[in-house]
Structures are given as C-alpha cells and as structure tokens.
Write an enzyme that holds these catalytic residues in place. Structure first.
Site, PDB file in Angstrom:
ATOM      1  N   ASP A  83       0.830  -1.201   0.000  1.00  0.00           N
ATOM      2  CA  ASP A  83       0.000   0.000   0.000  1.00  0.00           C
ATOM      3  C   ASP A  83       0.869   1.258   0.000  1.00  0.00           C
ATOM      4  O   ASP A  83       1.688   1.451   0.905  1.00  0.00           O
ATOM      5  CB  ASP A  83      -0.875  -0.038   1.257  1.00  0.00           C
ATOM      6  CG  ASP A  83      -2.020   0.944   1.221  1.00  0.00           C
ATOM      7  OD1 ASP A  83      -1.950   1.933   0.487  1.00  0.00           O
ATOM      8  OD2 ASP A  83      -2.999   0.721   1.945  1.00  0.00           O
ATOM      9  N   ASP A  84       0.700   2.091  -1.011  1.00  0.00           N
ATOM     10  CA  ASP A  84       1.402   3.389  -1.085  1.00  0.00           C
ATOM     11  C   ASP A  84       2.913   3.251  -1.236  1.00  0.00           C
ATOM     12  O   ASP A  84       3.666   4.111  -0.759  1.00  0.00           O
ATOM     13  CB  ASP A  84       1.106   4.252   0.146  1.00  0.00           C
ATOM     14  CG  ASP A  84      -0.268   4.907   0.105  1.00  0.00           C
ATOM     15  OD1 ASP A  84      -1.089   4.506  -0.740  1.00  0.00           O
ATOM     16  OD2 ASP A  84      -0.531   5.807   0.918  1.00  0.00           O
ATOM     17  N   CYS A 120      -5.888   3.715  -3.216  1.00  0.00           N
ATOM     18  CA  CYS A 120      -6.151   2.461  -2.487  1.00  0.00           C
ATOM     19  C   CYS A 120      -7.476   1.805  -2.865  1.00  0.00           C
ATOM     20  O   CYS A 120      -7.505   0.653  -3.312  1.00  0.00           O
ATOM     21  CB  CYS A 120      -6.167   2.722  -0.984  1.00  0.00           C
ATOM     22  SG  CYS A 120      -4.792   3.705  -0.350  1.00  0.00           S
ATOM     23  N   ARG A 165      -8.425  -1.604  -5.178  1.00  0.00           N
ATOM     24  CA  ARG A 165      -8.950  -2.836  -4.602  1.00  0.00           C
ATOM     25  C   ARG A 165     -10.215  -3.300  -5.309  1.00  0.00           C
ATOM     26  O   ARG A 165     -10.417  -4.494  -5.542  1.00  0.00           O
ATOM     27  CB  ARG A 165      -9.192  -2.645  -3.106  1.00  0.00           C
ATOM     28  CG  ARG A 165      -7.906  -2.708  -2.318  1.00  0.00           C
ATOM     29  CD  ARG A 165      -7.975  -2.052  -0.953  1.00  0.00           C
ATOM     30  NE  ARG A 165      -6.740  -2.293  -0.235  1.00  0.00           N
ATOM     31  CZ  ARG A 165      -5.567  -1.707  -0.496  1.00  0.00           C
ATOM     32  NH1 ARG A 165      -5.489  -0.811  -1.464  1.00  0.00           N
ATOM     33  NH2 ARG A 165      -4.487  -1.999   0.182  1.00  0.00           N
ATOM     34  N   LYS A 199      -5.685  -5.449   4.558  1.00  0.00           N
ATOM     35  CA  LYS A 199      -6.554  -4.284   4.367  1.00  0.00           C
ATOM     36  C   LYS A 199      -7.613  -4.572   3.300  1.00  0.00           C
ATOM     37  O   LYS A 199      -7.293  -4.839   2.154  1.00  0.00           O
ATOM     38  CB  LYS A 199      -5.687  -3.089   3.953  1.00  0.00           C
ATOM     39  CG  LYS A 199      -6.452  -1.816   3.623  1.00  0.00           C
ATOM     40  CD  LYS A 199      -5.472  -0.696   3.297  1.00  0.00           C
ATOM     41  CE  LYS A 199      -6.168   0.524   2.741  1.00  0.00           C
ATOM     42  NZ  LYS A 199      -5.228   1.622   2.464  1.00  0.00           N
ATOM     43  N   HIS A 227     -10.844  -2.452   2.684  1.00  0.00           N
ATOM     44  CA  HIS A 227     -11.088  -1.121   2.122  1.00  0.00           C
ATOM     45  C   HIS A 227     -11.987  -1.160   0.889  1.00  0.00           C
ATOM     46  O   HIS A 227     -11.741  -0.481  -0.114  1.00  0.00           O
ATOM     47  CB  HIS A 227      -9.754  -0.441   1.781  1.00  0.00           C
ATOM     48  CG  HIS A 227      -9.778   1.044   2.013  1.00  0.00           C
ATOM     49  ND1 HIS A 227      -8.803   1.900   1.557  1.00  0.00           N
ATOM     50  CD2 HIS A 227     -10.669   1.822   2.669  1.00  0.00           C
ATOM     51  CE1 HIS A 227      -9.083   3.132   1.912  1.00  0.00           C
ATOM     52  NE2 HIS A 227     -10.197   3.117   2.587  1.00  0.00           N
ATOM     53  N   HIS A 266       1.983   2.355   3.836  1.00  0.00           N
ATOM     54  CA  HIS A 266       1.067   3.484   4.036  1.00  0.00           C
ATOM     55  C   HIS A 266       1.306   4.111   5.418  1.00  0.00           C
ATOM     56  O   HIS A 266       1.631   3.409   6.362  1.00  0.00           O
ATOM     57  CB  HIS A 266      -0.359   2.944   3.945  1.00  0.00           C
ATOM     58  CG  HIS A 266      -1.441   3.967   3.827  1.00  0.00           C
ATOM     59  ND1 HIS A 266      -1.733   4.876   4.828  1.00  0.00           N
ATOM     60  CD2 HIS A 266      -2.332   4.212   2.837  1.00  0.00           C
ATOM     61  CE1 HIS A 266      -2.747   5.625   4.451  1.00  0.00           C
ATOM     62  NE2 HIS A 266      -3.130   5.252   3.250  1.00  0.00           N
ATOM     63  N   ASP A 314      -0.622  -0.803  -4.712  1.00  0.00           N
ATOM     64  CA  ASP A 314      -1.960  -0.308  -5.059  1.00  0.00           C
ATOM     65  C   ASP A 314      -1.938   1.063  -5.722  1.00  0.00           C
ATOM     66  O   ASP A 314      -2.899   1.463  -6.371  1.00  0.00           O
ATOM     67  CB  ASP A 314      -2.873  -0.304  -3.833  1.00  0.00           C
ATOM     68  CG  ASP A 314      -2.455   0.694  -2.768  1.00  0.00           C
ATOM     69  OD1 ASP A 314      -1.331   1.233  -2.827  1.00  0.00           O
ATOM     70  OD2 ASP A 314      -3.258   0.947  -1.838  1.00  0.00           O
ATOM     71  N   ASN A 315      -0.881   1.813  -5.541  1.00  0.00           N
ATOM     72  CA  ASN A 315      -0.719   3.114  -6.216  1.00  0.00           C
ATOM     73  C   ASN A 315       0.729   3.536  -6.048  1.00  0.00           C
ATOM     74  O   ASN A 315       1.528   2.842  -5.426  1.00  0.00           O
ATOM     75  CB  ASN A 315      -1.665   4.187  -5.652  1.00  0.00           C
ATOM     76  CG  ASN A 315      -1.758   4.246  -4.149  1.00  0.00           C
ATOM     77  OD1 ASN A 315      -2.777   3.905  -3.567  1.00  0.00           O
ATOM     78  ND2 ASN A 315      -0.679   4.672  -3.493  1.00  0.00           N
ATOM     79  N   LYS A 321       0.666   9.427  -5.816  1.00  0.00           N
ATOM     80  CA  LYS A 321      -0.652   8.817  -5.593  1.00  0.00           C
ATOM     81  C   LYS A 321      -1.782   9.795  -5.899  1.00  0.00           C
ATOM     82  O   LYS A 321      -1.664  10.991  -5.656  1.00  0.00           O
ATOM     83  CB  LYS A 321      -0.717   8.384  -4.123  1.00  0.00           C
ATOM     84  CG  LYS A 321      -2.075   7.949  -3.602  1.00  0.00           C
ATOM     85  CD  LYS A 321      -1.983   7.659  -2.116  1.00  0.00           C
ATOM     86  CE  LYS A 321      -3.333   7.310  -1.509  1.00  0.00           C
ATOM     87  NZ  LYS A 321      -3.222   7.026  -0.068  1.00  0.00           N
TER      88      LYS A 321
END
Length: 547
Positions: free
Chosen positions: A52-53, A90, A94, A155, A157, A242, A348-349, A394
């Site tokens: 994530d991130d 994010c 997903r 996660k 989300h 993240h 994710d990004n 992002k």
C-alpha cells in the site's frame, strides 16, 4: 426528506438490469471458458500480494536501496513488468483488482466507506457508492465456486458498514485484517480495528504486535488449517508502507544513517541501478522537479536529521514487508507448494506525498505512537525519490501515481524467461481473466441469486507469461477525483477534469512526462478525447454525484 430521496434513487439505480448497467462498448471478454488444456491441468494455488502506497523504485529489483531479498527472489524466478498500472489510489485499486472491472463499474470510483462517516463516499450514483456492488463478482467468489479455498488477510477497504459488505460475504472462507483503510500498525483500534472473519477484535495487548507480521502469520495459519488438498487463493493485502510511520526499532536502526545523504543522491543512485537493470531508458532522465521541495543542501541540519529519520522508518516498513514475504515463500517451499503456486506482487498506487508537506506531515512525536492512525508521513521530497524517475504521486494519473512494480512468479513461466523483464502493458483488470484462465475456472454470467454480472474488462496475461506473446490491447482508461487519463499504444493523455486542455505524452520516448506534445498532434488528441468520453459515459463514471 432530501436524504430519503437520495437513498431511494440510489436503490433504484442499483437495481437496474445488466443491460442498463453494462457498457455499450465492452472489450471482448477473455477466458470466459477455460481451454481444454487448462481444464485438464492441475489448478495452481494463487497468492496475490499487494502493498500500500509504495513507490515504483523502493524495492531492490526495481532499483531501490532498501534490502528486499525475498521480493528480489520472486523477481529472479519470475517475470517483472516494466509497464503495469493500478488506478492511482487504495480503494479503486482494490475494487478493480478484486472484480476485473474498472472501479466505477464495481461501485468504488472515489473512496470506500469511512469508519467514522458511513455516508461520506456514497454519492447516490452507481459508480460512487463506496462499496462493491452486486453486478460484480470477486476473485474469491469466482474461485470458490470452482473448488478453491479462499483466504484474505490485511486491508480490505472495499466497504464495511453492514456485514454483507465484508470479505466473508464476498467469497472468502476466512479473513483476518482491517476492513477500513489506514490503521495503527501497533495497536489497531476503534473504527480501524482488526477483525477475524465477521468479528471485530479488541485492540491487541501484545507489545510486540505488528500488523505486517500478523497479516502474514494469520494467513499461514489458514493454510495450515486447511483440511483438503484443494487449491487455495490467498489475497495478502499489506497496509505497509502506508502512513502512519510505525516500524520496529530494530528495523529502523538498519536505516538510521542511510538517508542522511539526501533525496537527490538517493534518487540518482536508484536511477543508475534502474538503467543498469534495463528498467529505464537513460534518455528519459528525471521527471520535472517538484518546486515545493528544496535542494537537500538548503535544509538546516535539524531538518535533515528529522526527515532522514522519517525515511528510515518508511524504509523499515518496506523491509518488514520483505521478510514477511520471505515467510510466505518459506512456507510454500517447505510444503512443496512452490512449483504449483502462482504468486503476484504489486502496489496499489504510487508513492504517497500526503499531506503534501515538504518534510512530512504530523508532528515528529507521532512516529510510532500506537494510538495514532493518521497521516504522519515522510513528505514530498522522499515520495519523489520513491517514485524515481516518474512524475507526481498517488491520486493523479501521471506515471508516478499509477505505475506499479509487478512481478508474476508462475508455474507456467519457462525457465529461460525467469528473471526477465517484459515491456508489455498490463493493468489490474487483467488479473481476473489471467487467474480464471490459469485456474481453469469459469467466470459467471449470473451470480448473487441470479443477478447478471458485468463481463470482465481485462485481457489474460497467460500467453505473455508462458509464451512471451504480445498483449493485444489498444486502450486503457482512468478517472479519479478530479483527474482523467487515457492510453493508446505508447501515447497517454492526462487532464484535470474541467480543464479544456489535455496533455499528451509519448511514453516510448518520454515516460517521465516532461514534454507535452498535444499541440503537435491535434488529430490524436481529438481521437483519444472522444474515446475517453465514450468510455466514461458507458462505465459509470458519470454522473459523479447527486447534489
């Protein structure tokens, strides 16, 4: 009364037929039915790992200085994509990854439901309801229907208010993780607590608790408890790296001096390694300098020390992901599962510059505060280095926002292609058709008690993985928040919604997006604009919001 009208309209919109919801210009669905060879093959296990991130250049096999020997081991035995895309944030990522649809089609064009504000991202339109809709199926639902055990840790989300929105109700047999977005790594609590299956858990009391470890260990327990030899699907969605900046002190200590040389030198070292690896064309150079970031030499010594420490904590978070990936690989190898398991790794990004402070957001004292889950972050300067050599971060659909490292370690990958790079262009929407084909599964046309399901939007990557075949795709599209983008072949256009002008980039010769050539190619701008509008009008991008 106004709220009741909005809710009623939302329910009406969500109950329209598939014909009304489906895009009018769908690509031909890929692998709706598996080939005879696939039906007769042993279905592989699938482990899908997403961080994530994380920036494009943070891990070793994409040029980073952070030691990631286990992820590098995946790359050495797998295939690395030089051009693979997420959605830039994010929650839409997903939604797209889980369903094989563009995020708006799945109901999460903006953000997923927030724990404190249930209605904040339910905008009353099909593309922006804040949770996965019932005109989509998840990878877990498809694979479970085809005989797989299905597990998720990490996660979620993708909706959380109402049990029907949680992972077990979307196809997973077992779940351990955080239904919300960002949470404390050390003591997740409140609306950002850890759940097991459908049960919210009390905050952990173990002083050594760390979510990155827990997500890995609980997933391995699920595999150990499996009572049959049927194949499994494990979606391991780390919250790291993240924000908040939370890491183990012994991991931070490894990097305490690494970043004192400053972001320019780290960025140059990463680019040099990327060029040597063949990831980057040396003619592209660095992206345009972010004017909000001073040269390192202009910072005071105190500023250098504190922001270098923030990056050390971030690096420790990535490092912890890597040794946890090592646990996964060791489990698979020790149980003789590696040779029949497809493993996918991605982010994710792109790197996160939030909350857009040069030297990092929130006070220094918030670092490793177990009761804080907000944006204590590493700042714009380090986010820029994380994304070496790309532009922006992002959220925005420049390469720094939507390009991800992506590794596929597959049983079908020929030995002479292991450790190689591919320049083929892939996207999250390709995971569903790829995994459907690899598993021999059948993608349903109806599900959820007869609900018609939207066709897959992506293309299977299996021929690229196994035979080095090109991906026969012409167009890709993005829309998020206030930005939109479209890619045709090597050309990509980006525009802030509401602005008349598009920027046009030739990514083959300028992937760092330094030269806007829109004025030189008005014919191409017109064609790509028209195609983006057609896509937006048929993929639930509009209306964005009912006021």
């Amino acid at each position: 009364m106004f709220r009741l009208c909005i809710v009623a309209l939302s329910l009406l919109l969500s109950s329209v037929t598939q014909k009304e919801l489906a895009p009018t210009t769908q690509p031909k669905p890929t692998a709706q039915k598996p080939s005879a060879a696939r039906r007769n093959a042993v279905p592989p296990n699938v482990v899908l790992i997403m961080v994530d991130d994380m920036g494009w250049s943070d891990i070793g096999c994409y040029g980073g200085e952070i030691p990631t020997p286990n992820i590098d081991r995946l790359a050495k035995g797998g295939l690395r994509f030089k051009q693979f895309y997420n959605t830039g944030r994010c929650c839409p990522t997903r939604a797209s990854l889980l369903t094989g649809l563009y995020p708006h089609q799945a109901g999460i064009g903006q953000m997923a439901e927030d724990p404190e504000r249930p209605e904040a991202f339910h905008w009353g339109t099909p593309g922006y309801q804040g949770f996965l809709n019932r005109q989509s199926v998840t990878l877990a639902e498809v694979l479970k229907s085809n005989g797989y055990h299905t597990y998720m840790t990490g996660k979620w989300h993708a909706g959380m208010h109402g049990e029907e929105k949680l992972p077990l109700q979307r196809g997973f047999d077992r779940y351990y993780g955080i239904p919300a977005g960002a949470a404390s790594y050390l003591r997740p609590q409140g609306g950002r607590s850890v759940w097991r299956d459908n049960q919210k858990l009390a905050p952990p009391t173990d002083p050594g608790y760390y979510t990155t470890d827990a997500f890995t260990d609980e997933g391995i327990k699920f595999l150990q408890e499996q009572k049959s030899d049927a194949p499994f699907f494990w979606y391991l969605a780390y919250n790291a790296p993240h924000w908040p900046l939370h890491a183990k002190e012994e991991d931070i200590a490894r990097f305490k001096d690494t970043y004192k040389i400053g972001w320019e030198k780290i960025r140059q070292q990463r680019l040099d390694r990327q060029i040597k690896m063949g990831l980057i064309d040396p003619d592209w150079g660095f992206s345009e300098r972010d004017s909000r970031v001073r040269p390192w030499e202009k910072l005071s010594q105190s500023e250098k020390d504190t922001v270098a420490y923030r990056m050390a904590v971030y690096a420790a978070q990535v490092y912890a992901v890597d040794y946890n990936v090592g646990k996964v690989l060791d489990y698979l190898e020790s149980n003789k599962l590696m040779d029949n398991t497809m493993i996918i790794f991605l982010a994710d990004n792109g790197a996160c510059a939030e909350s857009y402070d040069e030297l990092g957001s929130a006070s220094f004292g918030r670092i490793n505060d177990p009761d804080f889950s907000g944006a204590v972050s590493y700042g714009i300067g380090w986010a820029n280095a994380s994304n070496t050599p790309f532009f922006e971060y992002k959220v925005k659909p420049y390469e720094g926002g939507i390009a991800t490292p992506m590794i596929v370690h597959s049983p079908g990958l020929p030995k002479n292609r292991r450790g190689k790079l591919t320049n083929e262009i892939g996207h999250l929407i390709d995971f569903m058709p790829t995994i459907v084909e690899a598993s021999g599964a059948t993608y349903p046309t109806t599900f959820h008690n007869g609900q018609k399901i939207q066709p897959m939007q992506g293309l299977s990557l299996m021929n690229t993985i196994e035979k080095d075949a090109p991906i026969e795709r012409e167009w890709l599209f993005w829309e998020h928040q206030t930005y939109c983008a479209v890619r045709k072949g090597n050309f990509k256009m980006v525009r802030k919604m509401g602005d008349a002008a598009w920027q046009l980039f030739d990514l083959k010769n300028d992937r760092t997006e330094r030269r806007d050539i829109a004025a030189l190619r008005p014919d191409l701008v017109k064609e790509m604009n028209q195609k983006w509008q057609e896509w937006a009008d048929t993929h639930q991008v509009f209306p964005k919001k009912l006021d």
